[in-house]
Design an enzyme around this catalytic site. Structure first.
Site, PDB file in Angstrom:
ATOM      1  N   VAL A   1       0.827  -1.206   0.000  1.00  0.00           N
ATOM      2  CA  VAL A   1       0.000   0.000   0.000  1.00  0.00           C
ATOM      3  C   VAL A   1       0.864   1.260   0.000  1.00  0.00           C
ATOM      4  O   VAL A   1       0.717   2.132  -0.852  1.00  0.00           O
ATOM      5  CB  VAL A   1      -0.949   0.006   1.222  1.00  0.00           C
ATOM      6  CG1 VAL A   1      -1.678   1.344   1.332  1.00  0.00           C
ATOM      7  CG2 VAL A   1      -1.949  -1.134   1.120  1.00  0.00           C
TER       8      VAL A   1
ATOM      9  N   ASP B   1      10.801   2.943   5.877  1.00  0.00           N
ATOM     10  CA  ASP B   1      10.404   1.611   6.328  1.00  0.00           C
ATOM     11  C   ASP B   1      11.499   1.069   7.236  1.00  0.00           C
ATOM     12  O   ASP B   1      12.691   1.316   7.002  1.00  0.00           O
ATOM     13  CB  ASP B   1      10.201   0.671   5.132  1.00  0.00           C
ATOM     14  CG  ASP B   1       9.366  -0.558   5.497  1.00  0.00           C
ATOM     15  OD1 ASP B   1       8.183  -0.604   5.105  1.00  0.00           O
ATOM     16  OD2 ASP B   1       9.895  -1.473   6.173  1.00  0.00           O
TER      17      ASP B   1
ATOM     18  N   THR C   1      -6.195   0.075   8.172  1.00  0.00           N
ATOM     19  CA  THR C   1      -7.574  -0.290   8.504  1.00  0.00           C
ATOM     20  C   THR C   1      -7.696  -0.572  10.000  1.00  0.00           C
ATOM     21  O   THR C   1      -6.983  -1.422  10.536  1.00  0.00           O
ATOM     22  CB  THR C   1      -8.009  -1.540   7.717  1.00  0.00           C
ATOM     23  OG1 THR C   1      -7.802  -1.293   6.330  1.00  0.00           O
ATOM     24  CG2 THR C   1      -9.475  -1.861   7.963  1.00  0.00           C
TER      25      THR C   1
ATOM     26  N   THR D   1      -2.392  -3.841   9.736  1.00  0.00           N
ATOM     27  CA  THR D   1      -3.102  -4.017  11.011  1.00  0.00           C
ATOM     28  C   THR D   1      -3.638  -5.451  11.041  1.00  0.00           C
ATOM     29  O   THR D   1      -4.785  -5.701  10.669  1.00  0.00           O
ATOM     30  CB  THR D   1      -4.258  -3.003  11.158  1.00  0.00           C
ATOM     31  OG1 THR D   1      -4.936  -2.872   9.901  1.00  0.00           O
ATOM     32  CG2 THR D   1      -3.759  -1.657  11.590  1.00  0.00           C
TER      33      THR D   1
ATOM     34  N   CYS E   1      -6.636  -8.155   4.400  1.00  0.00           N
ATOM     35  CA  CYS E   1      -7.788  -7.237   4.394  1.00  0.00           C
ATOM     36  C   CYS E   1      -9.092  -7.981   4.680  1.00  0.00           C
ATOM     37  O   CYS E   1      -9.604  -7.938   5.790  1.00  0.00           O
ATOM     38  CB  CYS E   1      -7.879  -6.514   3.049  1.00  0.00           C
ATOM     39  SG  CYS E   1      -6.550  -5.328   2.789  1.00  0.00           S
TER      40      CYS E   1
ATOM     41  N   ARG F   1       1.057 -13.458   2.940  1.00  0.00           N
ATOM     42  CA  ARG F   1       0.582 -13.206   4.302  1.00  0.00           C
ATOM     43  C   ARG F   1      -0.872 -13.642   4.455  1.00  0.00           C
ATOM     44  O   ARG F   1      -1.712 -13.333   3.628  1.00  0.00           O
ATOM     45  CB  ARG F   1       0.723 -11.722   4.653  1.00  0.00           C
ATOM     46  CG  ARG F   1       2.158 -11.265   4.843  1.00  0.00           C
ATOM     47  CD  ARG F   1       2.218  -9.768   5.046  1.00  0.00           C
ATOM     48  NE  ARG F   1       1.712  -9.048   3.878  1.00  0.00           N
ATOM     49  CZ  ARG F   1       1.433  -7.740   3.882  1.00  0.00           C
ATOM     50  NH1 ARG F   1       1.586  -7.029   4.986  1.00  0.00           N
ATOM     51  NH2 ARG F   1       0.997  -7.157   2.776  1.00  0.00           N
TER      52      ARG F   1
END
Length: 441
Positions: free
Chosen positions: A24, A42, A127, A92, A267, A338
């Site tokens: 993202v 990062d 999120t 998240t 997500c 992931r």
């Protein structure tokens, strides 16, 4: 102090900082760098080294775009002091018990807080459940910076909507939800994002509204897929082909075109738990959302059990049977592994004493090894299998022919060969006519 921040960014007098350069954050950094000065931060030094050498490990924008962009990639948090507009785009995830894991967003807030200066605006894209930005992030920013929110710095929220691996729906082409703690902040955040989002922005009434909008987008999709998965289970018991049913029903103008499948990733398989967690804290136990989650979380096990049943039907000994799984990422044409649900199939097959080998030419090999201890086989080396599970709809797999599959199976009659087509990529009639023991969701 804040009213002219947008003008200063456009004039090159102030910089934007991206905190978190994954699937993202990195495309956002690259997009903004075409218009303004950008610092890309990062913690992962290896990732930063790849970006600096012009390599895109995510395949989101491509090596050429990375090579030619002007993002100042860094793992040195002190460089963040050069920026006045911060965008936090860290993952998240959820814990093993499905409760929110806010560690990444809290850690990012600490880093930003340590490097925050007066007159800054901090926008979160991660999120979260409604309230996290104001109730969790602001106190950390204030503590680490010694500054006061609303006086020395402002806060906003603009949920990410980037779809990894999707070359059509990109940052520039998706309407961006923006929000701010007050009208002044909202106007600044909206104008900054309008620099790169061609589709325009939607100004949400409050930060909590924007947080809620994001978390229900994926919850809605999750519930619809769960319904399809439940239908697939029912129709398989009836001996009816689910794909054929959906094609027939799909001829009605208002039928929603969702399909059964494994729901993983960071997500859709995660976000609903953020909403139900917050609901629980307020005394409400979710019924529909958690029901959908249970169905989707169990689909990997269901696919493995169906494979075993078909092996038995094909008169194949289960113990020491060999199964090839084609695809390991959570979705097609994307290297991200992931929260992939393919691992559930793999682990369940192992419980039966079955040897499973996985091939995935698109996946991030290092990530799969680190997260799951999985080492991929080369698809050209796969042979002697009793079953083949076509698990992910990668472009590389869409060209596989009957001859290609035959090379993967043990020599013998086709009726002894179990072919599991999770995504429904193959012509069912053709393979059944050829005698294969074919099954799909």
């Amino acid at each position: 102090m804040f009213t002219d921040l947008y003008q200063k960014i456009v004039a090159g007098e102030e910089k934007i900082a991206l905190v978190g350069l994954g699937y993202v954050g990195m495309p956002i950094a690259v997009a903004f760098s075409k218009k303004v000065k950008v610092v890309g931060f990062d913690l992962n030094e290896k990732k930063i080294a790849l970006y600096k050498s012009g390599i895109d490990p995510t395949n989101e924008v491509g090596d050429e775009a990375i090579k030619n962009c002007t993002v100042d990639f860094t793992a040195d948090e002190n460089k963040l002091k050069e920026a006045k507009f911060f965008i936090v785009a860290v993952p998240t995830p959820v814990n093993d018990d499905h409760t929110p894991d806010l560690t990444p967003v809290e850690g990012a807030s600490e880093i930003v807080g340590r490097n925050l200066t007066k007159g800054s605006v901090v926008v979160y894209e991660s999120t979260v459940y409604p309230g996290v930005t104001e109730d969790v992030c602001i106190p950390i920013l204030e503590k680490m910076s010694g500054l006061k929110c609303g006086v020395d710095f402002k806060i906003g929220y603009s949920p990410e909507r980037i779809n990894p691996g999707d070359k059509v729906h990109r940052l520039e082409t998706i309407t961006k939800i923006v929000s701010g703690m007050d009208a002044e902040t909202l106007d600044c955040v909206a104008k900054v994002y309008e620099l790169v989002v061609d589709a325009g922005v939607h100004r949400a009434a409050t930060i909590k509204v924007a947080e809620a909008a994001k978390v229900i987008e994926n919850s809605q999709r999750d519930i619809n897929i769960a319904f399809m998965n439940e239908l697939s289970i029912i129709f398989n018991k009836m001996g009816i082909d689910t794909k054929s049913v959906l094609e027939a029903a799909g001829t009605k103008w208002n039928f929603l075109k969702f399909y059964p499948g494994l729901v993983g990733g960071h997500c859709i398989g995660v976000d609903p738990y953020y909403l139900t967690y917050k609901a629980e804290s307020l005394g409400y136990h979710s019924q529909i959302i958690l029901s959908g989650r249970r169905i989707n979380d169990d689909m990997g096990k269901y696919v493995a059990e169906s494979t075993v049943k078909n092996l038995i039907k094909a008169d194949v000994s289960i113990k020491n049977a060999k199964v090839a799984i084609l695809g390991f990422t959570f979705k097609e044409n994307c290297p991200d592994t992931r929260n992939t649900k393919i691992i559930d199939i793999y682990n369940e097959l192992k419980e039966y004493g079955i040897t499973a080998v996985i091939a995935d030419p698109a996946a991030d090999k290092d990530e799969a090894k680190r997260l799951y201890g999985i080492e991929f086989a080369d698809i050209s080396d796969i042979e002697g299998c009793d079953a083949v599970i076509l698990a992910v709809a990668h472009e590389q797999f869409k060209t596989l022919t009957e001859a290609d599959f035959d090379k993967m199976f043990k020599a013998g009659a086709n009726c002894e060969k179990v072919l599991v087509d999770i995504k429904g990529l193959l012509d069912r009639n053709a393979y059944e006519k050829a005698g294969y023991n074919y099954w799909r969701l």
